[in-house]
Motif scaffolding. Structure first.
Motif, PDB file in Angstrom:
ATOM      1  N   PRO A  13       0.947  -1.170  -0.193  1.00 56.43           N
ATOM      2  CA  PRO A  13       0.181  -0.229  -0.034  1.00 56.43           C
ATOM      3  C   PRO A  13       1.197   1.143   0.135  1.00 56.43           C
ATOM      4  O   PRO A  13       1.892   1.416   1.091  1.00 56.43           O
ATOM      5  CB  PRO A  13      -1.047   0.496   1.303  1.00 56.43           C
ATOM      6  CG  PRO A  13      -0.018  -0.996   2.413  1.00 56.43           C
ATOM      7  CD  PRO A  13       1.080  -1.716   1.070  1.00 56.43           C
ATOM      8  N   LEU A  14       0.708   1.991  -0.641  1.00 53.00           N
ATOM      9  CA  LEU A  14       1.271   3.627  -1.262  1.00 53.00           C
ATOM     10  C   LEU A  14       0.617   4.766  -0.405  1.00 53.00           C
ATOM     11  O   LEU A  14       1.228   5.910  -0.356  1.00 53.00           O
ATOM     12  CB  LEU A  14       1.705   3.941  -2.448  1.00 53.00           C
ATOM     13  CG  LEU A  14       2.630   3.166  -3.116  1.00 53.00           C
ATOM     14  CD1 LEU A  14       2.662   3.473  -4.449  1.00 53.00           C
ATOM     15  CD2 LEU A  14       3.897   2.393  -2.829  1.00 53.00           C
ATOM     16  N   SER A  15      -0.414   4.834   0.416  1.00 54.64           N
ATOM     17  CA  SER A  15      -1.059   5.554   0.880  1.00 54.64           C
ATOM     18  C   SER A  15      -0.504   6.349   1.612  1.00 54.64           C
ATOM     19  O   SER A  15       0.526   5.367   2.690  1.00 54.64           O
ATOM     20  CB  SER A  15      -2.408   5.311   1.556  1.00 54.64           C
ATOM     21  OG  SER A  15      -2.809   4.565   2.301  1.00 54.64           O
ATOM     22  N   ARG A  16      -1.102   7.709   2.394  1.00 56.00           N
ATOM     23  CA  ARG A  16      -0.534   8.175   3.844  1.00 56.00           C
ATOM     24  C   ARG A  16      -0.632   8.053   4.440  1.00 56.00           C
ATOM     25  O   ARG A  16       0.420   7.261   5.985  1.00 56.00           O
ATOM     26  CB  ARG A  16      -0.316   9.794   3.736  1.00 56.00           C
ATOM     27  CG  ARG A  16      -0.277  10.885   2.455  1.00 56.00           C
ATOM     28  CD  ARG A  16      -0.698  11.744   2.566  1.00 56.00           C
ATOM     29  NE  ARG A  16       0.204  12.636   3.810  1.00 56.00           N
ATOM     30  CZ  ARG A  16       0.953  13.280   4.169  1.00 56.00           C
ATOM     31  NH1 ARG A  16       2.107  13.544   3.149  1.00 56.00           N
ATOM     32  NH2 ARG A  16       1.530  13.381   5.295  1.00 56.00           N
ATOM     33  N   ARG A  17      -1.727   6.767   5.068  1.00 58.27           N
ATOM     34  CA  ARG A  17      -1.796   5.977   6.679  1.00 58.27           C
ATOM     35  C   ARG A  17      -0.761   4.768   6.262  1.00 58.27           C
ATOM     36  O   ARG A  17      -0.484   4.752   7.345  1.00 58.27           O
ATOM     37  CB  ARG A  17      -3.398   5.503   6.305  1.00 58.27           C
ATOM     38  CG  ARG A  17      -3.433   4.866   7.494  1.00 58.27           C
ATOM     39  CD  ARG A  17      -5.521   4.419   7.205  1.00 58.27           C
ATOM     40  NE  ARG A  17      -5.547   3.499   8.560  1.00 58.27           N
ATOM     41  CZ  ARG A  17      -6.754   2.784   8.668  1.00 58.27           C
ATOM     42  NH1 ARG A  17      -7.665   3.509   7.436  1.00 58.27           N
ATOM     43  NH2 ARG A  17      -6.871   2.165   9.668  1.00 58.27           N
TER      44      ARG A  17
END
Length: 463
Positions: free
Chosen positions: A233-237
């Protein structure tokens, strides 16, 4: 400037410019870190000597969590290798041609360094300089080559390891981390040799994370597998979770666990987190990956401005030259200041030593700039071969044999180069070596690099 502007204008729209920035920043931090942590003293004969100041600076150990950026370089290398190998295959090229191009980019500037150092050492030896002193100077200048040896172990495995990643995804670095932990147990129980494979397993694990980053950004269907592995996953979260989780694990391993806090080599510590890579270094890598993901969006937007992107292109054109020659710059500056009686030797950690850090780094930057101006074009002129050269122009029945021979010879070339760099690193710095580099290592390196260059020119690709 015109050349930089043209390169910037031709940048593909989908390029992950952030990767290039990270590579440049990582090398810059290595260079500045080596320069700032060095303490210059004198031996019993009055000759200048250099060593790390970290043993006298325990308060700086936590700062090494930021200064240790070799995982970032391997992470970026994994991304870039996956991207370039995929592009090569999409254009009809093969893995062997890709590997030979990678070898050229890495070995041309390295060959320049070794030939210049060996030539200078030979002149010094003929002039009557003691062979142990010659070796000591060259040993310091070639310290950066230990990293190149580790990277050259990983690069030839890229086609096979990328295929494993496409099949098993993040399970591959997890399995490699388990092997690293097993090696750590071995050296903790007194069998240090059990940790030697960590030089390969540890850096491969980080390299695999680079594959995961590339595939998560540019997903490609794999018709051979109906259920592809879970992507990174590359999200900020996800970045925040990786940062906090990696930091928490690293804190536990370095406080409750047996690992030292410092992520750089500190003489006298019970073990070294980076040589070979330890489990603590891998958990720190997870934290660094999290930080990278958090900064990815703003950095990409900034890099789409013309000036920052041109600056990144300029640095990356000579980034390996900067890395390879930065300790030679220190040797030259120390020699010049010592010859003129202007070399300061304050005690590590003293007020005078701290005050000397800024002018010291600025002077070194000037010397390195001169070296890069002289030797940088060797790296900057390296170009990829045309994909058409990858395909052997042999009789149909001989194509398979030609490709196999070419791949085998490429492996031999890489093995010779890695052997040479490891042999040089393992040879004591006080060994009497008139050429500075052990003769066996120099011969093996030149033979391996020469073989790879011949293969890249097309030799061995015809039946």
């Amino acid at each position: 400037m015109r050349r930089l502007a043209q390169l910037a204008e031709r940048t593909p729209a989908g390029r992950e410019r952030y990767v290039d920035l990270l590579r440049a920043v990582a090398i810059a931090m290595v260079v500045i870190g080596h320069w700032t942590v060095t303490v210059i003293g004198e031996d019993a004969t009055g000759r200048p000597t250099g060593r790390s100041a970290l043993p006298e600076l325990p308060w700086a150990y936590p700062l090494t969590w930021v200064a240790q950026v070799m995982p970032v370089f391997f992470l970026v290398g994994g991304f870039a290798n996956a991207a370039s190998l995929t592009a090569r295959r999409d254009r009809g090229g093969d893995a062997a041609g890709w590997l030979l191009d990678r070898a050229a980019r890495l070995l041309r500037p390295t060959t320049a360094l070794l030939l210049v150092l060996a030539g200078a050492a030979a002149v010094a030896s003929l002039a009557g300089v003691d062979a142990t002193l010659v070796r000591t100077v060259v040993w310091f200048a070639t310290v950066p080559l230990w990293f190149l040896a580790a990277y050259l172990l990983v690069v030839p495995l890229t086609p096979a390891m990328y295929a494993l990643h496409r099949r098993f995804g993040l399970l591959v670095p997890v399995a490699l981390a388990v092997l690293v932990a097993a090696g750590d147990v071995g050296r903790a129980t007194g069998t240090a040799e059990l940790a030697l494979p960590n030089y390969l397993f540890g850096w491969l694990a980080v390299h695999q994370l680079g594959f995961a980053w590339y595939d998560a950004r540019t997903p490609r269907p794999d018709p051979a597998h109906d259920h592809p592995p879970r992507r990174l996953p590359l999200s900020r979260r996800a970045g925040a979770v990786a940062l906090l989780g990696g930091l928490a694990a690293t804190v536990l391993l370095t406080t409750v666990g047996p690992y030292p806090v410092a992520m750089l080599n500190v003489p006298g510590e019970r073990l070294d987190n980076a040589a070979p890579p330890s489990l603590a270094l891998l958990t720190l890598t997870v934290a660094q990956l999290g930080l990278i993901l958090l900064l990815r969006g703003p950095a990409e937007r900034w890099l789409h401005r013309p000036r920052p992107w041109r600056a990144v292109i300029a640095v990356n054109a000579v980034v390996l030259t900067v890395f390879l020659w930065h300790l030679t710059a220190a040797i030259l500056l120390v020699g010049a200041l010592d010859a003129t009686g202007l070399l300061p030797t304050p005690a590590a950690g003293s007020a005078a030593w701290l005050a000397w850090r800024l002018p010291w780094v600025l002077l070194l930057a000037v010397v390195l700039a001169v070296l890069v101006a002289v030797f940088g074009p060797v790296e900057a002129r390296t170009r990829a071969t045309r994909p058409g050269r990858d395909a052997p122009t042999a009789r149909p029945g001989a194509v398979g044999r030609s490709a196999a021979v070419r791949g085998t010879l490429a492996a031999v070339g890489f093995a010779a180069v890695v052997y040479a760099l490891v042999r040089n690193a393992q040879t004591p710095r006080a060994a009497p070596e008139p050429l500075g580099v052990p003769v066996a290592a120099l011969v093996a390196y030149l033979a391996g690099a020469g073989l790879l260059r011949l293969l890249r020119s097309g030799w061995g690709s015809r039946g």
